[in-house]
Scaffold this motif. Structure first.
Motif, short mmCIF file in Angstrom:
data_model
loop_
_atom_site.label_atom_id
_atom_site.label_comp_id
_atom_site.label_asym_id
_atom_site.label_seq_id
_atom_site.Cartn_x
_atom_site.Cartn_y
_atom_site.Cartn_z
N ASN A 141 0.84 -1.19 0.00
CA ASN A 141 0.00 0.00 0.00
C ASN A 141 0.88 1.25 0.00
O ASN A 141 1.75 1.42 0.87
CB ASN A 141 -0.89 -0.03 1.25
CG ASN A 141 -1.96 1.03 1.25
OD1 ASN A 141 -1.73 2.17 0.87
ND2 ASN A 141 -3.15 0.66 1.69
N THR A 142 0.66 2.15 -0.96
CA THR A 142 1.48 3.36 -1.05
C THR A 142 1.21 4.33 0.09
O THR A 142 1.94 5.31 0.25
CB THR A 142 1.24 4.08 -2.38
OG1 THR A 142 -0.15 4.42 -2.50
CG2 THR A 142 1.65 3.21 -3.55
N GLY A 143 0.17 4.09 0.88
CA GLY A 143 -0.14 4.97 1.99
C GLY A 143 0.54 4.59 3.29
O GLY A 143 0.37 5.28 4.30
N LEU A 144 1.33 3.50 3.30
CA LEU A 144 2.00 3.09 4.53
C LEU A 144 3.09 4.08 4.91
O LEU A 144 3.77 4.65 4.06
CB LEU A 144 2.61 1.70 4.37
CG LEU A 144 1.67 0.51 4.15
CD1 LEU A 144 2.46 -0.79 4.13
CD2 LEU A 144 0.59 0.46 5.22
N SER A 145 3.27 4.25 6.20
CA SER A 145 4.38 5.06 6.71
C SER A 145 5.66 4.23 6.64
O SER A 145 5.61 3.00 6.49
CB SER A 145 4.11 5.47 8.16
OG SER A 145 4.15 4.32 9.00
N PRO A 146 6.85 4.87 6.76
CA PRO A 146 8.09 4.10 6.78
C PRO A 146 8.09 3.03 7.87
O PRO A 146 8.58 1.91 7.65
CB PRO A 146 9.16 5.16 7.02
CG PRO A 146 8.59 6.41 6.43
CD PRO A 146 7.11 6.33 6.71
N ALA A 147 7.56 3.36 9.06
CA ALA A 147 7.53 2.38 10.15
C ALA A 147 6.62 1.20 9.80
O ALA A 147 6.96 0.04 10.06
CB ALA A 147 7.06 3.05 11.44
N GLN A 148 5.45 1.48 9.20
CA GLN A 148 4.54 0.41 8.80
C GLN A 148 5.17 -0.46 7.71
O GLN A 148 5.02 -1.68 7.71
CB GLN A 148 3.22 0.99 8.31
CG GLN A 148 2.35 1.60 9.40
CD GLN A 148 1.14 2.30 8.83
OE1 GLN A 148 1.24 3.09 7.88
NE2 GLN A 148 -0.03 2.05 9.41
N LEU A 149 5.88 0.18 6.77
CA LEU A 149 6.54 -0.58 5.72
C LEU A 149 7.58 -1.52 6.31
O LEU A 149 7.72 -2.66 5.86
CB LEU A 149 7.20 0.38 4.72
CG LEU A 149 8.05 -0.28 3.62
CD1 LEU A 149 7.20 -1.20 2.75
CD2 LEU A 149 8.72 0.79 2.75
N ALA A 150 8.32 -1.05 7.31
CA ALA A 150 9.33 -1.89 7.95
C ALA A 150 8.69 -3.12 8.59
O ALA A 150 9.22 -4.23 8.51
CB ALA A 150 10.10 -1.09 8.99
N VAL A 151 7.52 -2.94 9.21
CA VAL A 151 6.81 -4.06 9.82
C VAL A 151 6.36 -5.05 8.74
O VAL A 151 6.52 -6.27 8.89
CB VAL A 151 5.60 -3.56 10.64
CG1 VAL A 151 4.73 -4.74 11.08
CG2 VAL A 151 6.06 -2.76 11.84
N VAL A 152 5.80 -4.52 7.64
CA VAL A 152 5.37 -5.38 6.54
C VAL A 152 6.55 -6.16 5.96
O VAL A 152 6.45 -7.36 5.68
CB VAL A 152 4.67 -4.55 5.44
CG1 VAL A 152 4.50 -5.37 4.16
CG2 VAL A 152 3.32 -4.05 5.92
N ALA A 153 7.68 -5.47 5.77
CA ALA A 153 8.87 -6.13 5.21
C ALA A 153 9.33 -7.28 6.09
O ALA A 153 9.74 -8.34 5.59
CB ALA A 153 10.00 -5.12 5.04
N GLU A 154 9.24 -7.09 7.41
CA GLU A 154 9.65 -8.14 8.34
C GLU A 154 8.65 -9.28 8.36
O GLU A 154 9.03 -10.45 8.27
CB GLU A 154 9.79 -7.53 9.75
CG GLU A 154 10.38 -8.49 10.78
CD GLU A 154 11.83 -8.86 10.51
OE1 GLU A 154 12.23 -10.00 10.84
OE2 GLU A 154 12.55 -8.02 9.94
#
Length: 529
Positions: free
Chosen positions: A133-146
């Protein structure tokens, strides 16, 4: 669930079985037989049948392949060129980046051909494509990546700061990096992997962290036939996909577009005036959008367009919006009710929406729905219960191993609804949205539909909040049309005239705009209190 005779008749009616070069038809069928109906197989099939047909129109200016004297036409890719780029990207990801089958490739991109190339490349490698989702924050993206265990992230340049925040073990490629690694890819085709890659779509995450949902790969043309039997999309037409491709509805539009060998027009950001202009310039006969986009389209001067289909999904249509839209743009609106997990449950045609603008329509061929009580008993017409659905494309489960409740082979949608005496489905609200106020069941969506009909109201959200006396009560957030005025007392009195006393929102707050995520859904936790 869809019988073969129905599938063949529908495909013929939509122009997919039109005669063609015998050699190309044989190559088309051979690619489908070898690669299946995933994105990789769909693109290879389309390129075999119609290599010079325009596949993508977007805003990119691309270099040619190594050794080519000329590159693709600016902003356009044929099916043959799109396949060539996807194969080169797959080869580069495997050779230069070490991507293997079972790896997960994250894609953080807006709507443009690069996103499609990345998805197809993953399919050709047997890797899983995680649509971020392009609306994720950097912190949310890091959680998704993990949580998704990303091997690599392909991202638009505008998301570089997001990508930098990722752990070092996740390799990152922006748009320039993609072109650079593709330039190193050796010529030649790519072999079919032993493992079939999967598409993983993230849930919207409006009430919590997004979960990864594994999308099922179609087993044939039946799912396509089911949808286009109700939404009249034709082979080799032109379609503008405004809905985000990273989410279920935009992805479904892409899958149908490739199967139909359509020309897919993409714009990175939705702007209502530019969307209408794009539909006119590129002679698009269909537009795929989310409901909030309809409201935005009504806020710009209308223009005659070639659009014969405006297909929306992703959230409920606010009360009266369908009628207002069709009064301006004609009876072209189709509303698909579904979810990331269930894919689709029903489709409302313009005729259905003219009959009742709040209906979710009827199940298409091969789809079953059931309205049941908490105890699992089937409800009579007009009675509200839990909505369950079955079709060929319900999801395979979440990537964390969890699933959704099922009943007699049908999947729980998480919504409550009813079917009227004519067989039309109505979604009354989310199971977890319904509140009990003073012992009475109240659906916030019912109040939203009433308030959305006020001419002064641009958009409205109604949610339940804690109440010390009644347990819960309703609160309304309203964004007004420019220059309009309302006060809380007038709002409450209007609801009181149309609904029961316990449905009147005690709290009424006016805001400039409602907080929405990238798919256009209101995010309740971000509503200002």
């Amino acid at each position: 669930m869809v019988d073969m005779s129905f599938t063949i008749a529908t495909l013929a009616r939509r122009g997919l079985l039109a005669p063609g070069s015998p050699a190309k038809v044989l190559r088309q069928l051979a690619e489908l037989r070898r690669w299946g109906f995933g994105l990789g197989g769909e693109l290879r099939s389309a390129a075999a049948r119609d290599p010079d047909g325009i596949a993508i129109i977007d805003d990119r200016k691309l270099p040619g392949a190594p050794g080519e004297s000329t590159g693709p036409q600016p902003g356009r890719l044929t099916y043959g060129e799109l396949l060539s780029r996807a194969e080169r990207l797959a080869t580069a990801l495997h050779g230069a980046c070490g991507v293997q089958p079972t790896d997960k490739i994250g894609l953080l991109c807006r709507n443009h051909g690069g996103l499609i190339e990345g998805m197809v490349a993953a399919s050709l490698l047997g890797a899983d494509a995680v649509l971020v989702n392009t609306g994720l924050s950097p912190a949310q993206l890091a959680v998704v990546a993990e949580e998704q265990r990303l091997r690599i992230l392909i991202h638009d340049s505008e998301f570089t700061e997001h990508a930098v925040a990722l752990p070092r073990k996740v390799e990152r490629l922006d748009e320039t990096g993609v072109e650079e690694v593709m330039a190193t890819a050796p010529p030649g085709g790519i072999r079919r992997p032993q493992r079939e890659g999967r598409l993983i779509v993230l849930t919207s995450g409006t009430t919590g962290a997004p979960k990864g949902a594994r999308r099922r790969t179609p087993g044939g043309f039946a799912p396509l036939a089911s949808i286009i039997s109700r939404i009249p999309l034709n082979a080799r037409s032109r379609m503008l996909i405004a809905a985000p491709v990273f989410h279920t509805w935009g992805l479904a539009a892409l899958q149908m577009g490739l199967a139909l060998r359509a020309t897919i027009v993409l714009q990175r950001r939705f702007d209502p005036a530019e969307a209408l202009a794009g539909a006119i310039e590129h002679d698009c006969t269909s537009l795929f959008a989310v409901p909030v986009m309809l409201q935005r389209l009504l806020e710009v001067p209308p223009r005659p367009t070639p659009l014969k289909v405006v297909a929306v999904s992703g959230s409920a249509l606010p009360g009266g919006l369908a009628t207002r839209f069709m009064d301006v743009h004609g009876d072209v609106l189709y509303n698909l009710y579904g979810s990331t997990e269930a894919s689709w449950a029903s489709i409302a045609t313009p005729q259905d929406l003219r009959k009742d603008s709040n209906t979710a329509g009827r199940p298409p061929h091969g789809t079953r729905i059931a309205i049941v009580s908490q105890a699992g008993r089937e409800m009579a017409p007009g009675q509200t219960g839990r909505i369950f659905v079955a079709n060929d494309m319900v999801f395979e489960g979440y990537t964390n191993g969890a699933g959704r409740e099922t009943l007699d082979g049908l999947l729980a949608t998480g919504d409550l609804g009813h079917v009227d005496s004519d067989g039309l489905l109505f979604v009354d609200g989310r199971e977890d949205d319904m509140i009990v106020s003073g012992g009475e069941n109240v659906f916030p969506s019912e109040v939203e539909n009433v308030l959305a009909a006020l001419p002064q109201v641009r958009e409205v959200a109604v949610v339940g909040v804690p109440d010390s006396e009644f347990g819960q009560r309703l609160a309304a957030w309203i964004a007004l049309q420019p220059g309009e005025i309302l006060d809380p007392t007038a709002v409450r009195e209007y609801v009181r005239r149309h609904l029961a006393r316990f449905a009147v929102p005690r709290d009424v707050r006016f805001v400039r705009a409602l907080p929405r995520n990238a798919t256009g859904k209101v995010v309740p936790r971000d509503l200002p209190w």
